[in-house]
Design an enzyme around this catalytic site. Structure first.
Site, PDB file in Angstrom:
ATOM      1  N   ARG A   1      -6.177   2.264  -3.728  1.00 30.80           N
ATOM      2  CA  ARG A   1      -5.226   1.604  -2.832  1.00 30.80           C
ATOM      3  C   ARG A   1      -5.243   0.090  -3.037  1.00 30.80           C
ATOM      4  O   ARG A   1      -6.261  -0.475  -3.408  1.00 30.80           O
ATOM      5  CB  ARG A   1      -5.519   1.937  -1.379  1.00 30.80           C
ATOM      6  CG  ARG A   1      -6.783   1.457  -0.748  1.00 30.80           C
ATOM      7  CD  ARG A   1      -8.002   2.353  -0.816  1.00 30.80           C
ATOM      8  NE  ARG A   1      -7.850   3.774  -0.607  1.00 30.80           N
ATOM      9  CZ  ARG A   1      -7.967   4.396   0.569  1.00 30.80           C
ATOM     10  NH1 ARG A   1      -8.210   3.717   1.657  1.00 30.80           N
ATOM     11  NH2 ARG A   1      -7.852   5.695   0.640  1.00 30.80           N
TER      12      ARG A   1
ATOM     13  N   ARG B   1       0.831  -1.203   0.000  1.00 34.04           N
ATOM     14  CA  ARG B   1       0.000   0.000   0.000  1.00 34.04           C
ATOM     15  C   ARG B   1       0.865   1.252   0.000  1.00 34.04           C
ATOM     16  O   ARG B   1       1.783   1.380   0.798  1.00 34.04           O
ATOM     17  CB  ARG B   1      -0.916   0.017   1.218  1.00 34.04           C
ATOM     18  CG  ARG B   1      -1.701   1.313   1.276  1.00 34.04           C
ATOM     19  CD  ARG B   1      -2.916   1.242   2.127  1.00 34.04           C
ATOM     20  NE  ARG B   1      -3.463   2.577   2.280  1.00 34.04           N
ATOM     21  CZ  ARG B   1      -4.526   2.858   2.986  1.00 34.04           C
ATOM     22  NH1 ARG B   1      -5.165   1.880   3.596  1.00 34.04           N
ATOM     23  NH2 ARG B   1      -4.966   4.076   3.079  1.00 34.04           N
TER      24      ARG B   1
HETATM   25  N1  ROI Z   1     -15.248   3.367  -1.908  1.00 40.70           N
HETATM   26  C1  ROI Z   1     -15.600   2.072  -1.989  1.00 40.70           C
HETATM   27  N2  ROI Z   1     -16.612   1.720  -2.796  1.00 40.70           N
HETATM   28  N3  ROI Z   1     -14.971   1.111  -1.262  1.00 40.70           N
HETATM   29  C2  ROI Z   1     -13.948   1.410  -0.427  1.00 40.70           C
HETATM   30  O1  ROI Z   1     -13.385   0.508   0.230  1.00 40.70           O
HETATM   31  C3  ROI Z   1     -13.556   2.758  -0.307  1.00 40.70           C
HETATM   32  N4  ROI Z   1     -12.568   3.151   0.536  1.00 40.70           N
HETATM   33  C4  ROI Z   1     -12.218   4.403   0.680  1.00 40.70           C
HETATM   34  C5  ROI Z   1     -12.801   5.498  -0.167  1.00 40.70           C
HETATM   35  C6  ROI Z   1     -11.724   6.018  -1.091  1.00 40.70           C
HETATM   36  C7  ROI Z   1     -13.341   6.617   0.723  1.00 40.70           C
HETATM   37  N5  ROI Z   1     -13.897   5.039  -0.985  1.00 40.70           N
HETATM   38  C8  ROI Z   1     -14.236   3.730  -1.083  1.00 40.70           C
HETATM   39  O2  ROI Z   1     -11.295   4.727   1.558  1.00 40.70           O
END
Ligand code: ROI
Length: 163
Positions: A94, A85
């Protein structure tokens, strides 16, 4: 030592997201004094945040651990690092994100850690897998997971299917 029941949220949208999530399940199970008890299925979800990034694969698992909250947080961050990461941008893409969603019935508000996860009530990609493995679960200060889901538009999250 006391054993804690902890729900972990997993998310990835880079470097083979489904493999990243499967790798993280294994890494969690390999932590000291920790066992993965139950895993949700994988879900495909539209990104919350910047839209110019790939869709996510999300899941939730229940672990039992003797690690205390900050020890567990350190361990999750070490798994994130070992899966490569790197921070690209805020709310961006990420390889793997591991969040402590719930830690027993604890309410924690410290510099490094807030439990329940501060965004949990707004995250369809967390609540759907959570309800799958623990329907009726009560989230401290927020209520029942199913009631939280009924307040959201959940059309952006679908069971993930291998293509
Ligand atoms: N959006 C989705 N659909 N799933 C995630 O795990 C996720 N994680 C985040 C951000 C970028 C806010 N948006 C996300 O950290």
């Amino acid at each position: 030592m006391a054993t804690h029941s902890v729900y972990i949220g997993l998310g990835s949208n880079l470097a083979g997201p489904e493999e990243q999530v499967q790798l993280a399940f294994k890494a969690l199970d390999a932590l000291p004094k920790t066992a993965v008890i139950q895993c949700s299925q994988l879900y495909a979800s539209k990104p919350q945040g910047p839209q110019d990034q790939p869709d996510f694969v999300n899941a939730v698992c229940l672990i039992e651990t003797e690690l205390e909250p900050l020890m567990l947080l350190d361990a999750l961050q070490a798994i994130e690092q070992s899966q490569g990461r790197v921070k690209i941008r805020r709310w961006g893409e990420r390889n793997i994100d591991l969040d402590i969603l719930l830690f027993d019935e604890a309410v924690i508000s410290s510099e490094r850690l807030t439990v329940p996860h501060p965004q949990i009530a707004h995250r369809d990609f967390v609540l759907l897998p959570l309800a799958e493995i623990s329907a009726g679960l009560l989230i401290p200060n927020l209520g029942c997971v199913d009631d939280l889901i009924s307040q959201l538009d959940t059309t952006y999250v679908k069971p993930w299917q291998a293509t």
